[in-house]
Design a protein around this motif. Structure first.
Motif, PDB file in Angstrom:
ATOM      1  N   CYS A  66       0.831  -1.216   0.000  1.00 52.01           N
ATOM      2  CA  CYS A  66       0.000   0.000   0.000  1.00 52.01           C
ATOM      3  C   CYS A  66       0.860   1.258   0.000  1.00 52.01           C
ATOM      4  CB  CYS A  66      -0.932   0.014   1.208  1.00 52.01           C
ATOM      5  SG  CYS A  66      -2.128  -1.321   1.222  1.00 52.01           S
ATOM      6  N   VAL A  67       1.944   1.230   0.767  1.00 48.38           N
ATOM      7  CA  VAL A  67       2.864   2.380   0.782  1.00 48.38           C
ATOM      8  C   VAL A  67       3.478   2.547  -0.599  1.00 48.38           C
ATOM      9  CG1 VAL A  67       5.029   3.271   1.745  1.00 48.38           C
ATOM     10  CG2 VAL A  67       3.315   2.255   3.257  1.00 48.38           C
ATOM     11  N   ASP A  68       3.845   1.442  -1.222  1.00 51.71           N
ATOM     12  CA  ASP A  68       4.399   1.528  -2.572  1.00 51.71           C
ATOM     13  C   ASP A  68       3.384   2.112  -3.546  1.00 51.71           C
ATOM     14  OD1 ASP A  68       6.506   1.006  -4.539  1.00 51.71           O
ATOM     15  OD2 ASP A  68       5.126  -0.502  -5.313  1.00 51.71           O
ATOM     16  N   ALA A  69       2.137   1.659  -3.460  1.00 48.03           N
ATOM     17  CA  ALA A  69       1.110   2.104  -4.408  1.00 48.03           C
ATOM     18  C   ALA A  69       0.612   3.515  -4.130  1.00 48.03           C
ATOM     19  CB  ALA A  69      -0.070   1.129  -4.381  1.00 48.03           C
ATOM     20  N   ASP A  70       0.352   3.845  -2.876  1.00 47.37           N
ATOM     21  CA  ASP A  70      -0.352   5.091  -2.560  1.00 47.37           C
ATOM     22  C   ASP A  70       0.535   6.214  -2.037  1.00 47.37           C
ATOM     23  OD1 ASP A  70      -2.806   3.972  -3.294  1.00 47.37           O
ATOM     24  OD2 ASP A  70      -3.042   3.080  -1.314  1.00 47.37           O
ATOM     25  N   VAL A  71       1.634   5.863  -1.380  1.00 43.13           N
ATOM     26  CA  VAL A  71       2.501   6.899  -0.811  1.00 43.13           C
ATOM     27  C   VAL A  71       3.626   7.215  -1.795  1.00 43.13           C
ATOM     28  CG1 VAL A  71       3.909   7.593   1.157  1.00 43.13           C
ATOM     29  CG2 VAL A  71       1.890   6.139   1.510  1.00 43.13           C
ATOM     30  N   LEU A  72       4.419   6.208  -2.130  1.00 45.04           N
ATOM     31  CA  LEU A  72       5.473   6.424  -3.124  1.00 45.04           C
ATOM     32  C   LEU A  72       4.887   6.497  -4.532  1.00 45.04           C
ATOM     33  CD1 LEU A  72       8.186   4.008  -1.711  1.00 45.04           C
ATOM     34  CD2 LEU A  72       8.210   6.509  -1.656  1.00 45.04           C
ATOM     35  N   GLY A  73       3.859   5.735  -4.776  1.00 46.33           N
ATOM     36  CA  GLY A  73       3.247   5.730  -6.104  1.00 46.33           C
ATOM     37  C   GLY A  73       4.136   5.089  -7.150  1.00 46.33           C
ATOM     38  N   GLY A  74       4.891   4.072  -6.749  1.00 45.59           N
ATOM     39  CA  GLY A  74       5.746   3.372  -7.691  1.00 45.59           C
ATOM     40  C   GLY A  74       7.211   3.746  -7.540  1.00 45.59           C
ATOM     41  N   SER A 132       1.210   9.275  -6.346  1.00 42.87           N
ATOM     42  CA  SER A 132       1.616   9.504  -4.959  1.00 42.87           C
ATOM     43  C   SER A 132       0.666  10.495  -4.297  1.00 42.87           C
ATOM     44  CB  SER A 132       3.040  10.065  -4.910  1.00 42.87           C
ATOM     45  OG  SER A 132       3.339  10.563  -3.629  1.00 42.87           O
ATOM     46  N   HIS A 133      -0.029  10.043  -3.250  1.00 44.22           N
ATOM     47  CA  HIS A 133      -0.957  10.929  -2.540  1.00 44.22           C
ATOM     48  C   HIS A 133      -0.241  12.078  -1.835  1.00 44.22           C
ATOM     49  CE1 HIS A 133      -4.787   8.971  -3.401  1.00 44.22           C
ATOM     50  NE2 HIS A 133      -4.047   7.881  -3.499  1.00 44.22           N
ATOM     51  N   PRO A 134       0.944  11.886  -1.258  1.00 45.26           N
ATOM     52  CA  PRO A 134       1.639  13.047  -0.703  1.00 45.26           C
ATOM     53  C   PRO A 134       1.967  14.105  -1.765  1.00 45.26           C
ATOM     54  CG  PRO A 134       2.500  11.076   0.313  1.00 45.26           C
ATOM     55  CD  PRO A 134       1.587  10.632  -0.805  1.00 45.26           C
ATOM     56  N   GLN A 135       2.249  13.698  -2.994  1.00 48.20           N
ATOM     57  CA  GLN A 135       2.474  14.684  -4.044  1.00 48.20           C
ATOM     58  C   GLN A 135       1.202  15.484  -4.319  1.00 48.20           C
ATOM     59  OE1 GLN A 135       4.288  12.359  -7.316  1.00 48.20           O
ATOM     60  NE2 GLN A 135       6.110  13.649  -7.025  1.00 48.20           N
ATOM     61  N   ARG A 136       0.062  14.847  -4.188  1.00 48.89           N
ATOM     62  CA  ARG A 136      -1.196  15.576  -4.374  1.00 48.89           C
ATOM     63  C   ARG A 136      -1.382  16.624  -3.269  1.00 48.89           C
ATOM     64  NH1 ARG A 136      -5.505  10.885  -6.325  1.00 48.89           N
ATOM     65  NH2 ARG A 136      -3.982   9.625  -7.442  1.00 48.89           N
ATOM     66  N   VAL A 137      -0.942  16.290  -2.044  1.00 47.64           N
ATOM     67  CA  VAL A 137      -0.969  17.282  -0.955  1.00 47.64           C
ATOM     68  C   VAL A 137      -0.129  18.489  -1.344  1.00 47.64           C
ATOM     69  CG1 VAL A 137      -0.333  17.744   1.456  1.00 47.64           C
ATOM     70  CG2 VAL A 137      -1.384  15.547   0.846  1.00 47.64           C
ATOM     71  N   VAL A 138       1.055  18.235  -1.909  1.00 45.45           N
ATOM     72  CA  VAL A 138       1.928  19.329  -2.359  1.00 45.45           C
ATOM     73  C   VAL A 138       1.211  20.173  -3.419  1.00 45.45           C
ATOM     74  CG1 VAL A 138       4.105  19.899  -3.519  1.00 45.45           C
ATOM     75  CG2 VAL A 138       4.043  18.086  -1.792  1.00 45.45           C
ATOM     76  N   GLY A 139       0.505  19.498  -4.311  1.00 49.22           N
ATOM     77  CA  GLY A 139      -0.241  20.229  -5.343  1.00 49.22           C
ATOM     78  C   GLY A 139      -1.274  21.170  -4.750  1.00 49.22           C
ATOM     79  N   TRP A 140      -2.090  20.662  -3.824  1.00 52.09           N
ATOM     80  CA  TRP A 140      -3.122  21.505  -3.212  1.00 52.09           C
ATOM     81  C   TRP A 140      -2.499  22.622  -2.370  1.00 52.09           C
ATOM     82  CZ3 TRP A 140      -7.373  21.408  -5.630  1.00 52.09           C
ATOM     83  CH2 TRP A 140      -7.850  20.226  -6.182  1.00 52.09           C
ATOM     84  N   ALA A 141      -1.387  22.337  -1.721  1.00 51.09           N
ATOM     85  CA  ALA A 141      -0.705  23.370  -0.938  1.00 51.09           C
ATOM     86  C   ALA A 141      -0.168  24.461  -1.856  1.00 51.09           C
ATOM     87  CB  ALA A 141       0.430  22.756  -0.123  1.00 51.09           C
ATOM     88  N   THR A 142       0.379  24.072  -2.984  1.00 48.33           N
ATOM     89  CA  THR A 142       0.922  25.050  -3.931  1.00 48.33           C
ATOM     90  C   THR A 142      -0.189  25.932  -4.495  1.00 48.33           C
ATOM     91  OG1 THR A 142       2.743  23.554  -4.451  1.00 48.33           O
ATOM     92  CG2 THR A 142       2.287  25.315  -6.041  1.00 48.33           C
ATOM     93  N   LEU A 143      -1.313  25.332  -4.827  1.00 49.03           N
ATOM     94  CA  LEU A 143      -2.452  26.141  -5.305  1.00 49.03           C
ATOM     95  C   LEU A 143      -2.918  27.110  -4.228  1.00 49.03           C
ATOM     96  CD1 LEU A 143      -4.647  23.540  -7.240  1.00 49.03           C
ATOM     97  CD2 LEU A 143      -2.999  25.183  -8.171  1.00 49.03           C
ATOM     98  N   ALA A 157      -3.702   5.634   5.852  1.00 49.39           N
ATOM     99  CA  ALA A 157      -4.329   4.322   5.701  1.00 49.39           C
ATOM    100  C   ALA A 157      -3.384   3.328   5.045  1.00 49.39           C
ATOM    101  CB  ALA A 157      -5.614   4.450   4.874  1.00 49.39           C
ATOM    102  N   ALA A 158      -2.476   3.803   4.198  1.00 50.27           N
ATOM    103  CA  ALA A 158      -1.509   2.904   3.560  1.00 50.27           C
ATOM    104  C   ALA A 158      -0.629   2.217   4.598  1.00 50.27           C
ATOM    105  CB  ALA A 158      -0.647   3.682   2.570  1.00 50.27           C
ATOM    106  N   TYR A 159      -0.367   2.913   5.702  1.00 52.16           N
ATOM    107  CA  TYR A 159       0.436   2.345   6.789  1.00 52.16           C
ATOM    108  C   TYR A 159      -0.417   1.519   7.747  1.00 52.16           C
ATOM    109  CZ  TYR A 159       4.412   5.097   5.346  1.00 52.16           C
ATOM    110  OH  TYR A 159       5.459   5.624   4.621  1.00 52.16           O
ATOM    111  N   GLU A 160      -1.619   1.969   8.018  1.00 58.01           N
ATOM    112  CA  GLU A 160      -2.432   1.362   9.077  1.00 58.01           C
ATOM    113  C   GLU A 160      -3.288   0.200   8.620  1.00 58.01           C
ATOM    114  OE1 GLU A 160      -4.680   4.674  10.583  1.00 58.01           O
ATOM    115  OE2 GLU A 160      -3.071   5.271  11.946  1.00 58.01           O
ATOM    116  N   SER A 161      -3.691   0.200   7.357  1.00 56.56           N
ATOM    117  CA  SER A 161      -4.729  -0.746   6.921  1.00 56.56           C
ATOM    118  C   SER A 161      -4.283  -1.769   5.907  1.00 56.56           C
ATOM    119  CB  SER A 161      -5.907   0.035   6.331  1.00 56.56           C
ATOM    120  OG  SER A 161      -6.367   0.995   7.254  1.00 56.56           O
ATOM    121  N   CYS A 162      -3.032  -1.734   5.475  1.00 52.90           N
ATOM    122  CA  CYS A 162      -2.606  -2.665   4.436  1.00 52.90           C
ATOM    123  C   CYS A 162      -2.418  -4.068   5.009  1.00 52.90           C
ATOM    124  CB  CYS A 162      -1.299  -2.191   3.808  1.00 52.90           C
ATOM    125  SG  CYS A 162      -0.889  -3.075   2.301  1.00 52.90           S
TER     126      CYS A 162
END
Length: 196
Positions: free
Chosen positions: A114-122, A153-164, A190-195
């Protein structure tokens, strides 16, 4: 109504993320490593402050904090994003790998599928390319054309919304962007807690 929509969207995102885990994935421990747990807590505080900001300046300061917590000093866009002459937070490393190839708190290597898929995104074999893709998505974003779902990567999306948010002069819009960012912080946790 907005809170209900955000709750439903969060549930849908979490369900979609858990569906990405292969059936043969190794079960993961539900214990989050302390460094990433503390960072996710700090991100929750920053995004909560951003969402509850009473002024645009407060929203900008909190969005700067959220962005810096994700990218760290070795990542793009790090620094005094709100232009007030100071950093609210100054982490030693980001959640994601730096431009120089240094590992972030999330890895690589990833803790679980899950961390690979959703946090790092590959793969982060070419970190400059991964960050450039994010920067291009931010530049291409438009109110009628959200480019952030293209970022794995969901953290990258956070960066996107923060930049906007840092580019926005409207408090209601900044708070709306914070709601989007919170969804992606929740998926990251959730990637850490629920995988598994």
């Amino acid at each position: 109504m907005r809170r209900l929509l955000l709750t439903l969207a969060t549930a849908a995102l979490l369900a979609a993320c858990s569906a990405q885990v292969p059936d043969d994935a190794e079960p993961a421990s539900t214990a989050i490593p302390s460094a990433i747990a503390a960072r996710l807590d700090a991100l929750d505080v920053a995004v909560g402050s951003w969402r509850e900001a009473a002024t645009v300046a407060e929203a900008h300061a909190a969005a700067e904090d959220a962005r810096n917590l994700v990218v760290g000093p070795a990542g793009p866009l790090y620094g005094d994003g709100d232009g007030d002459g100071s950093l609210g937070v100054d982490p030693a490393t980001g959640v994601l790998p730096g431009l120089d190839g240094s590992s972030g708190l999330a890895g690589p290597p990833a803790l679980n599928a899950c961390v690979d898929a959703d946090v790092l995104g590959g793969s982060w074999e070419d970190p400059r390319e991964r960050w450039d893709i994010m920067l291009e998505a931010i530049d291409a974003w438009a109110p009628g054309g959200n480019t952030f779902p293209s970022l794995p990567s969901h953290p990258q999306r956070v960066v996107g919304w923060a930049t906007l948010t840092l580019e926005a002069g409207d408090l209601d819009l900044a708070r709306e962007y914070a709601g989007h960012a919170q969804l992606h912080v929740d998926v990251t946790r959730a990637a850490y807690e629920s995988c598994g």
